[in-house]
Enzyme design. Structure first.
Site, short mmCIF file in Angstrom:
data_model
loop_
_atom_site.label_atom_id
_atom_site.label_comp_id
_atom_site.label_asym_id
_atom_site.label_seq_id
_atom_site.Cartn_x
_atom_site.Cartn_y
_atom_site.Cartn_z
N ARG A 47 0.70 -1.12 0.17
CA ARG A 47 -0.04 0.05 -0.07
C ARG A 47 0.68 1.32 -0.02
O ARG A 47 0.26 2.32 0.49
CB ARG A 47 -0.97 0.06 0.97
CG ARG A 47 -2.10 -0.96 1.12
CD ARG A 47 -3.04 -0.54 0.23
NE ARG A 47 -4.18 -1.71 -0.18
CZ ARG A 47 -5.03 -1.92 0.56
NH1 ARG A 47 -5.60 -0.92 1.47
NH2 ARG A 47 -5.92 -2.86 0.19
N ARG A 51 -3.21 6.03 -0.15
CA ARG A 51 -4.01 7.32 0.45
C ARG A 51 -3.05 8.03 1.42
O ARG A 51 -3.34 8.95 2.05
CB ARG A 51 -5.14 6.70 1.48
CG ARG A 51 -6.12 6.42 0.50
CD ARG A 51 -7.27 5.78 1.26
NE ARG A 51 -6.82 4.52 1.54
CZ ARG A 51 -7.48 4.01 2.50
NH1 ARG A 51 -8.69 4.16 2.99
NH2 ARG A 51 -7.03 2.70 2.93
N ARG A 60 -6.45 11.76 -7.51
CA ARG A 60 -7.58 10.85 -7.36
C ARG A 60 -8.66 11.47 -7.17
O ARG A 60 -10.12 10.97 -7.36
CB ARG A 60 -7.50 9.56 -6.25
CG ARG A 60 -6.83 8.57 -6.48
CD ARG A 60 -7.60 7.60 -7.41
NE ARG A 60 -9.14 7.47 -6.95
CZ ARG A 60 -9.48 6.87 -5.76
NH1 ARG A 60 -8.79 6.10 -4.98
NH2 ARG A 60 -10.78 7.18 -5.51
N ASP A 96 -6.25 -3.28 -8.11
CA ASP A 96 -7.05 -3.82 -6.75
C ASP A 96 -7.19 -5.24 -7.13
O ASP A 96 -7.36 -5.73 -8.18
CB ASP A 96 -8.29 -3.17 -6.43
CG ASP A 96 -8.56 -3.67 -4.81
OD1 ASP A 96 -8.19 -2.77 -4.12
OD2 ASP A 96 -9.25 -4.38 -4.72
N TYR A 171 -14.78 -12.19 -0.23
CA TYR A 171 -15.54 -10.98 -0.54
C TYR A 171 -16.62 -11.52 -1.39
O TYR A 171 -17.88 -10.72 -1.25
CB TYR A 171 -14.37 -10.01 -1.47
CG TYR A 171 -13.60 -9.31 -0.74
CD1 TYR A 171 -14.14 -8.40 0.11
CD2 TYR A 171 -12.25 -9.52 -0.60
CE1 TYR A 171 -13.21 -7.45 1.06
CE2 TYR A 171 -11.33 -8.96 -0.03
CZ TYR A 171 -11.66 -7.84 1.05
OH TYR A 171 -10.98 -7.25 1.70
O1 CP3 Z 1 0.08 0.35 -3.09
C1 CP3 Z 1 -0.28 -0.84 -3.16
O2 CP3 Z 1 -0.36 -1.58 -2.67
C2 CP3 Z 1 -0.81 -1.07 -4.74
C3 CP3 Z 1 -2.28 -1.02 -4.85
C4 CP3 Z 1 -3.36 -2.08 -4.22
C5 CP3 Z 1 -4.33 -1.62 -3.57
N1 CP3 Z 1 -5.19 -2.68 -3.13
C6 CP3 Z 1 -4.99 -0.31 -3.91
C7 CP3 Z 1 -6.26 0.19 -3.16
C8 CP3 Z 1 -3.01 -3.38 -3.89
C9 CP3 Z 1 -1.77 -4.26 -3.87
C10 CP3 Z 1 -4.23 -3.78 -3.13
C11 CP3 Z 1 -4.61 -5.16 -2.92
C12 CP3 Z 1 -5.64 -5.57 -1.98
N2 CP3 Z 1 -6.95 -4.88 -2.13
C13 CP3 Z 1 -5.94 -6.42 -1.05
C14 CP3 Z 1 -4.74 -7.26 -0.41
C15 CP3 Z 1 -3.78 -6.42 0.42
C16 CP3 Z 1 -3.97 -6.00 1.70
O3 CP3 Z 1 -4.31 -5.12 2.22
O4 CP3 Z 1 -4.33 -7.25 2.60
C17 CP3 Z 1 -7.14 -6.49 -0.30
C18 CP3 Z 1 -7.65 -7.14 1.00
C19 CP3 Z 1 -8.03 -5.53 -1.23
C20 CP3 Z 1 -9.49 -5.00 -1.10
C21 CP3 Z 1 -9.53 -3.71 -0.50
N3 CP3 Z 1 -9.60 -2.59 -1.52
C22 CP3 Z 1 -9.43 -3.11 0.89
C23 CP3 Z 1 -9.59 -3.89 1.93
C24 CP3 Z 1 -9.53 -1.58 0.45
C25 CP3 Z 1 -9.64 -0.76 1.57
C26 CP3 Z 1 -10.94 -0.07 1.95
C27 CP3 Z 1 -10.61 1.38 2.77
O5 CP3 Z 1 -10.77 2.29 2.14
O6 CP3 Z 1 -10.06 1.28 3.88
C28 CP3 Z 1 -9.30 -1.50 -0.99
C29 CP3 Z 1 -9.45 -0.10 -1.55
C30 CP3 Z 1 -8.05 0.32 -1.85
N4 CP3 Z 1 -7.20 -0.50 -2.75
C31 CP3 Z 1 -7.53 1.74 -1.95
C32 CP3 Z 1 -6.34 1.60 -2.47
C33 CP3 Z 1 -5.34 2.65 -2.55
C34 CP3 Z 1 -8.22 2.63 -0.92
C35 CP3 Z 1 -9.02 3.50 -2.08
C36 CP3 Z 1 -9.06 4.98 -1.79
O7 CP3 Z 1 -8.04 5.58 -2.20
O8 CP3 Z 1 -10.07 5.53 -1.32
#
Ligand code: CP3
Length: 366
Positions: A47, A51, A60, A96, A171
């Site tokens: 991550r 954010r 974004r 994602d 999910y």
């Molecule tokens: O920087 C990075 O790691 C690259 C991008 C990335 C994202 N998601 C972007 C993202 C990666 C590798 C992921 C993987 C992902 N997505 C996982 C596996 C990694 C982990 O954290 O265990 C999982 C479980 C997801 C599902 C998911 N998508 C979650 C739990 C969330 C967060 C929800 C929240 O807002 O708290 C997302 C959204 C997400 N994916 C964001 C980002 C940058 C936030 C979106 C935003 O900017 O609002």
């Protein structure tokens, strides 16, 4: 044609589009993953693209998360931001785990502060059978993003990724994030055959998602089984491992040069089966020390981890001491990639991340 889970041949993504660049086999990331000597411990953060960066939030603004993931220029810029800012040794592709699910037509959204939400949860045979296979043409923008990125990144390797079948299934079955995964486990145990069919379909989707990124020039991949730590070892081995093994095996077959990192949260009890499922590098969260992880896996695998992301909020002296300890522990591993035990928390001060990168580089250089 036989259903996907009955076919024996590996799912192949024919690389009609020629790979734009060979994997960066001399990078510290790839070398550490392959247990080769490195000039310093490579470091990147799960991550890191996202954010915690003001430049990310600015870019974004006004664009929905899933739409952002499908716009190659935006994906490229967001992926590059942490590389420029922190000097990390690898980029993680901005996307994602649910992007390929949406690409096959599953109605879902990523809700800010919540995560993926599925419009119609998948729980019956009819619902499972409606999940189509992923075809590379449905994600040609992903290949384009990777090609653009590889051109911009130069000597910095790009890590491609996918969600593992269990985490994706959770999910889909729960309909969104879940604390206890009760409906998922009810399906796994109540109808193991249907569960297996669901995971086989998800394995096909993850496999193609990874192969498209690999074919377009990613230098390593990470399979995220974020929620596997909620499973017993017996359930993991019986109901989950064969499907993750399939994904990792397909990638090994088609892209043998690309190191494979396998990561989950709270997976201390699963390190050995997760590594043995076909990984080169085992991701270690902060609950298990790297020393214990190396011992448990018999020193056969490189390790990635494992700073507690919450420690980025501690006074610098405490954080510095912990980073030094992790680098030291990593020296006992056959290969070490420095990372957090899980993702960067949104309110993390990005300057602290930059300082951690500098420190890891400084203390790990011979
Ligand atoms: O920087 C990075 O790691 C690259 C991008 C990335 C994202 N998601 C972007 C993202 C990666 C590798 C992921 C993987 C992902 N997505 C996982 C596996 C990694 C982990 O954290 O265990 C999982 C479980 C997801 C599902 C998911 N998508 C979650 C739990 C969330 C967060 C929800 C929240 O807002 O708290 C997302 C959204 C997400 N994916 C964001 C980002 C940058 C936030 C979106 C935003 O900017 O609002």
């Amino acid at each position: 044609m036989a259903p996907v889970w009955q076919r024996r041949s590996a799912w192949a993504c024919e690389d009609r589009e020629v790979t734009s660049a060979p994997p960066l086999t001399d990078s510290t990331l790839v070398r550490a993953a392959r247990q080769q000597a490195v000039s310093h411990t490579p470091v990147w953060f799960m991550r890191q693209a996202g954010r915690s960066l003001p430049e990310y939030r600015e870019l974004r603004e006004g664009t929905n998360m899933l739409e952002s993931c499908r716009q190659p220029e935006m994906v490229t810029e967001i992926t590059l931001q942490p590389v420029r800012r922190h000097g990390v040794d690898a980029a993680i592709f901005f996307s994602d785990i649910v992007v390929p699910l949406q690409a096959v037509g599953i109605d879902l959204d990523i809700v800010a502060g919540t995560g993926p939400v599925i419009a119609e949860p998948i729980r019956t045979r009819a619902e499972v059978e409606r999940i189509p296979e992923l075809h590379p043409d449905q994600i040609s923008d992903i290949a384009e993003s990777v090609r653009l990125l590889v051109g911009e990144l130069g000597e910095t390797p790009l890590i491609g990724f996918a969600g593992a079948p269990f985490t994706l299934a959770s999910y889909l079955v729960e309909g969104g994030p879940s604390k206890n995964h009760e409906r998922t486990k009810a399906l796994m145990h109540g109808d193991p055959e249907l569960w297996s069919d669901l995971c086989a379909r998800l394995a096909q989707i993850s496999s193609i998602f990874l192969q498209v990124q690999a074919g377009a020039g990613a230098s390593a991949i990470q399979l995220f089984d974020s929620w596997a730590g909620h499973l017993s070892r017996a359930d993991y081995l019986r109901h989950v491992e064969p499907h993750s093994r399939r994904v990792l095996g397909d990638l090994a077959e088609h892209h043998p040069d690309l190191p494979r990192i396998h990561f989950g949260v709270g997976t201390g009890e699963l390190l050995v089966p997760m590594a043995d499922a076909g990984a080169d590098v085992i991701g270690v969260d902060y609950r298990v020390s790297l020393t214990d992880a190396v011992e448990r896996t018999g020193g056969r695998y490189a390790v990635q981890g494992n700073l507690d992301p919450a420690l980025l909020f501690a006074p610098w002296e405490a954080l510095e001491a912990r980073v030094r300890e992790i680098v030291e522990e990593g020296r006992q591993a056959p290969g070490h990639i420095f990372n957090l035990g899980h993702g960067v928390l949104p309110s993390t001060d990005p300057e602290v991340l930059t300082r951690v990168v500098e420190l890891v580089h400084e203390v790990s250089a011979p």
